[in-house]
Scaffold this active site. Structure first.
Site, mmCIF file in Angstrom:
data_model
loop_
_atom_site.group_PDB
_atom_site.id
_atom_site.type_symbol
_atom_site.label_atom_id
_atom_site.label_comp_id
_atom_site.label_asym_id
_atom_site.label_seq_id
_atom_site.Cartn_x
_atom_site.Cartn_y
_atom_site.Cartn_z
ATOM 1 N N ASN A 23 -45.855 3.200 2.360
ATOM 2 C CA ASN A 23 -46.162 4.336 3.253
ATOM 3 C C ASN A 23 -45.831 5.700 3.451
ATOM 4 O O ASN A 23 -44.467 5.383 3.557
ATOM 5 C CB ASN A 23 -46.413 3.285 4.597
ATOM 6 C CG ASN A 23 -47.257 2.516 4.630
ATOM 7 O OD1 ASN A 23 -46.870 1.243 5.666
ATOM 8 N ND2 ASN A 23 -46.871 1.120 3.427
ATOM 9 N N SER A 55 -34.605 -1.064 4.480
ATOM 10 C CA SER A 55 -35.868 -0.683 3.248
ATOM 11 C C SER A 55 -35.982 0.228 2.281
ATOM 12 O O SER A 55 -36.397 0.788 1.175
ATOM 13 C CB SER A 55 -36.713 -0.263 3.951
ATOM 14 O OG SER A 55 -36.733 0.906 4.591
ATOM 15 N N ASP A 109 -29.574 -9.120 15.863
ATOM 16 C CA ASP A 109 -29.541 -8.921 14.552
ATOM 17 C C ASP A 109 -30.611 -10.323 13.976
ATOM 18 O O ASP A 109 -29.497 -11.726 13.932
ATOM 19 C CB ASP A 109 -28.635 -8.926 14.272
ATOM 20 C CG ASP A 109 -27.783 -8.833 12.570
ATOM 21 O OD1 ASP A 109 -28.904 -9.203 12.233
ATOM 22 O OD2 ASP A 109 -26.981 -7.673 12.441
ATOM 23 N N TYR A 166 -33.194 -3.492 -3.371
ATOM 24 C CA TYR A 166 -33.811 -3.764 -2.513
ATOM 25 C C TYR A 166 -35.023 -4.739 -3.125
ATOM 26 O O TYR A 166 -35.311 -5.542 -2.169
ATOM 27 C CB TYR A 166 -34.193 -2.105 -2.217
ATOM 28 C CG TYR A 166 -35.898 -1.821 -1.478
ATOM 29 C CD1 TYR A 166 -35.470 -2.628 -0.270
ATOM 30 C CD2 TYR A 166 -36.913 -2.033 -2.068
ATOM 31 C CE1 TYR A 166 -36.970 -2.980 0.677
ATOM 32 C CE2 TYR A 166 -37.833 -2.054 -1.132
ATOM 33 C CZ TYR A 166 -37.919 -2.379 0.008
ATOM 34 O OH TYR A 166 -39.713 -2.203 0.542
ATOM 35 N N SER A 167 -36.105 -3.971 -4.759
ATOM 36 C CA SER A 167 -37.276 -4.955 -4.070
ATOM 37 C C SER A 167 -36.464 -6.875 -4.681
ATOM 38 O O SER A 167 -36.801 -7.130 -4.873
ATOM 39 C CB SER A 167 -37.868 -5.004 -6.104
ATOM 40 O OG SER A 167 -36.753 -4.216 -6.837
ATOM 41 N N ARG A 211 -32.542 8.946 -10.364
ATOM 42 C CA ARG A 211 -32.536 7.654 -9.559
ATOM 43 C C ARG A 211 -31.777 6.794 -10.325
ATOM 44 O O ARG A 211 -33.184 6.308 -11.399
ATOM 45 C CB ARG A 211 -33.852 7.059 -8.176
ATOM 46 C CG ARG A 211 -33.467 6.179 -8.038
ATOM 47 C CD ARG A 211 -34.870 4.902 -6.915
ATOM 48 N NE ARG A 211 -34.451 6.070 -5.479
ATOM 49 C CZ ARG A 211 -35.981 5.468 -4.705
ATOM 50 N NH1 ARG A 211 -37.548 5.131 -5.162
ATOM 51 N NH2 ARG A 211 -35.998 6.134 -3.405
ATOM 52 N N THR A 229 -43.378 -6.119 0.145
ATOM 53 C CA THR A 229 -43.389 -4.594 -0.742
ATOM 54 C C THR A 229 -44.094 -5.214 -2.175
ATOM 55 O O THR A 229 -43.840 -5.921 -3.064
ATOM 56 C CB THR A 229 -42.217 -3.661 -1.126
ATOM 57 O OG1 THR A 229 -42.102 -2.603 -2.201
ATOM 58 C CG2 THR A 229 -41.130 -4.725 -1.616
ATOM 59 N N GLU A 268 -42.887 -3.471 -4.655
ATOM 60 C CA GLU A 268 -41.896 -3.256 -5.934
ATOM 61 C C GLU A 268 -41.430 -4.673 -6.399
ATOM 62 O O GLU A 268 -41.118 -4.379 -6.769
ATOM 63 C CB GLU A 268 -40.702 -2.569 -5.186
ATOM 64 C CG GLU A 268 -40.839 -1.332 -4.135
ATOM 65 C CD GLU A 268 -39.887 -0.229 -4.132
ATOM 66 O OE1 GLU A 268 -38.671 -0.381 -4.096
ATOM 67 O OE2 GLU A 268 -40.434 0.912 -3.289
ATOM 68 N N PRO A 282 -35.017 17.788 -2.741
ATOM 69 C CA PRO A 282 -34.947 17.290 -3.886
ATOM 70 C C PRO A 282 -35.074 16.377 -4.531
ATOM 71 O O PRO A 282 -35.779 14.837 -4.318
ATOM 72 C CB PRO A 282 -33.666 16.075 -3.759
ATOM 73 C CG PRO A 282 -34.046 16.069 -2.057
ATOM 74 C CD PRO A 282 -34.710 17.568 -1.910
ATOM 75 N N ILE A 283 -35.912 16.778 -5.971
ATOM 76 C CA ILE A 283 -36.722 15.558 -6.563
ATOM 77 C C ILE A 283 -36.763 15.319 -8.212
ATOM 78 O O ILE A 283 -35.964 15.813 -8.795
ATOM 79 C CB ILE A 283 -37.861 16.467 -7.230
ATOM 80 C CG1 ILE A 283 -39.312 17.659 -6.051
ATOM 81 C CG2 ILE A 283 -38.936 15.719 -8.402
ATOM 82 C CD1 ILE A 283 -39.964 16.681 -5.219
ATOM 83 N N TYR A 284 -36.053 13.579 -8.406
ATOM 84 C CA TYR A 284 -35.142 13.036 -8.724
ATOM 85 C C TYR A 284 -36.138 13.175 -10.408
ATOM 86 O O TYR A 284 -37.543 13.356 -10.329
ATOM 87 C CB TYR A 284 -35.857 11.715 -8.210
ATOM 88 C CG TYR A 284 -35.007 11.380 -7.233
ATOM 89 C CD1 TYR A 284 -33.919 12.048 -6.055
ATOM 90 C CD2 TYR A 284 -35.205 9.718 -6.368
ATOM 91 C CE1 TYR A 284 -33.630 11.724 -5.556
ATOM 92 C CE2 TYR A 284 -34.788 9.766 -5.158
ATOM 93 C CZ TYR A 284 -33.687 10.563 -4.558
ATOM 94 O OH TYR A 284 -32.966 9.802 -3.752
#
Ligand code: NAD
Ligand code: DAU
Length: 348
Positions: free
Chosen positions: A185, A86, A60, A155-156, A286, A130, A132, A210-212
């Site tokens: 990717n 990720s 880790d 995350y970003s 989201r 990324t 983002e 499922p499409i946000y």
């Protein structure tokens, strides 16, 4: 033998990078360090696991003592750092694990390089990041290496923070670093929490996709092996201290992408035209959903000669074929914890 440490090498992108380096560079031992979280899977590397220049260690990156010992025991001349939490949706429900791995974990690796490398000559710390970190675009414009950071999700924000630490170690201690910021990717071995493999898996099982929101968000898609080739180039030829953006020059709204995927799935599964598209379902958006990402990758093209090799249609078809030929892989990763993840995430 000199060792290149690849972190996160059992994950989606990492496994493609490990394979490329192992097959191409006999002169290095490629040491894959991975904690084997839900996203890490040694099945991804079955074909090269016995190669004489490959080894794996489970560990880790948040464990400072473990990292320290790893650097003491191996002649690590370079690090290609991909290990990370990720998935944006998971960062919304559990931000702390992103802070630990993406920020503290990166700092542990930077400290190990700083403390164990007596000279920085011929050494390199390569941080994979990324697009983002740049935030969200409106209808027009592209992210360049000079776009100011404006991360919007946990995350970003964690990736932006790790990028800043990497640059700070270059500026403060002279650590020889390089960073790339890449767009979305897709391809073989991607865990089916991400849009494309999740949709392939659901369509295979005749489950809804499922499409946000309205499916109008835009992403710039790049085939994973093209990203791995870019990583190889930047590791070996990129300029120390520089940042390179990597993208597919390939923007799709989510809904158009899914319609194309549905068409390919109907063909490959011998289903009546329109069968897959009938499973498209619009769900709650989201939180803080970034509208559009698009990368200007002219710098890496101009300076290092990289360019994507596949069209999206070719890459998506190859991806679908891989998943349909590797149903056992999909079933292994979608049993157990995935079932409760999916139920909680999608209320289904
Ligand atoms: P992934 O989630 O598929 O794999 C991450 C890997 O890191 C897994 O093998 C996991 O076991 C390992 N890992 C996680 N926490 C760890 C820890 N604490 N210690 C050691 N190993 C740990 O991710 P991916 O999609 O392959 O992304 C790899 C890298 O590329 C990440 O840094 C990500 O931010 C970046 N990136 C991804 C994309 C994308 O579209 N997937 C695009 C641009 C950049
Ligand atoms: O841009 C690079 C980033 O791309 C990487 O840094 C991240 O690690 C990677 O996960 C990816 O982030 P996204 O959030 O863009 O990827 P994801 O596949 O989760 O979502 C792609 C788009 O599809 C996004 O607009 C959200 C939408 N989506 C996603 C899922 C999982 C849906 O509409 N439905 C879904 O179920």
């Amino acid at each position: 033998m000199k060792t290149i440490l690849i972190t996160g090498g059992a994950g989606f992108i990492g496994s493609h990078v490990v394979r490329l380096f192992v097959n191409k560079y006999n002169e290095y031992n490629v040491l894959n360090l991975d904690a084997l979280t839900y996203a890490g899977n040694l099945e991804n590397l079955k074909d090269i696991e016995k190669a004489p220049n490959y080894s794996f260690v489970k560990g880790d990156i948040t464990d400072q003592h473990f990292i320290d010992k790893l650097f003491k025991d191996n002649d690590i001349v370079g690090v290609v750092h991909l290990a990370a939490e990720s998935h944006v949706d998971r960062s919304i429900t559990d931000p702390l694990s992103f802070i630990r791995t993406n920020i503290t974990g990166t700092m542990n690796l930077l400290n190990a390089c700083k403390d164990h490398w007596s000279s920085f000559e011929g050494r390199r710390f390569y941080h994979i990041s990324t697009d983002e970190v740049y935030g969200s675009l409106g209808e027009t414009g592209l992210f360049t290496e000079k776009t100011p950071y404006d991360p919007k999700s946990p995350y970003s924000a964690s990736k932006a923070s790790s990028d800043h630490l990497v640059r700070a170690y270059h500026n403060t201690y002279g650590l020889p670093v390089v960073i790339t910021n890449c767009s979305n990717n897709y391809g073989p071995n991607q865990f089916p929490e991400k849009l494309i493999p999740l949709s392939i898996n659901n369509l295979r099982n005749e489950k809804e996709i499922p499409i946000y929101g309205k499916g109008e968000n835009v992403r710039d898609w790049l085939y994973v092996e093209d990203h791995a080739l870019a990583i190889d180039l930047v590791y070996h030829k990129g300029k120390t201290g520089e940042t390179y953006n990597i993208g597919g020059n390939n923007e799709w709204t989510n809904i158009d992408l899914i319609r194309l995927l549905c068409k390919i799935m109907d063909e490959k599964l011998d289903r009546k035209k329109g069968t897959s598209a009938s499973l498209i379902t619009f769900v709650k958006d989201r939180a803080g959903h970034d509208k559009r990402y698009a990368i200007d990758s002219s710098k890496i093209k101009r300076e290092l000669g990289w360019t994507p090799s596949l069209t999206f249609e070719e890459g998506l078809e190859k991806t679908v074929v891989w998943y349909l030929e590797n149903v056992e892989w999909l079933e292994n990763v979608t049993s157990g914890a995935y079932i409760s993840y999916y139920a909680e995430m999608y209320n289904r």
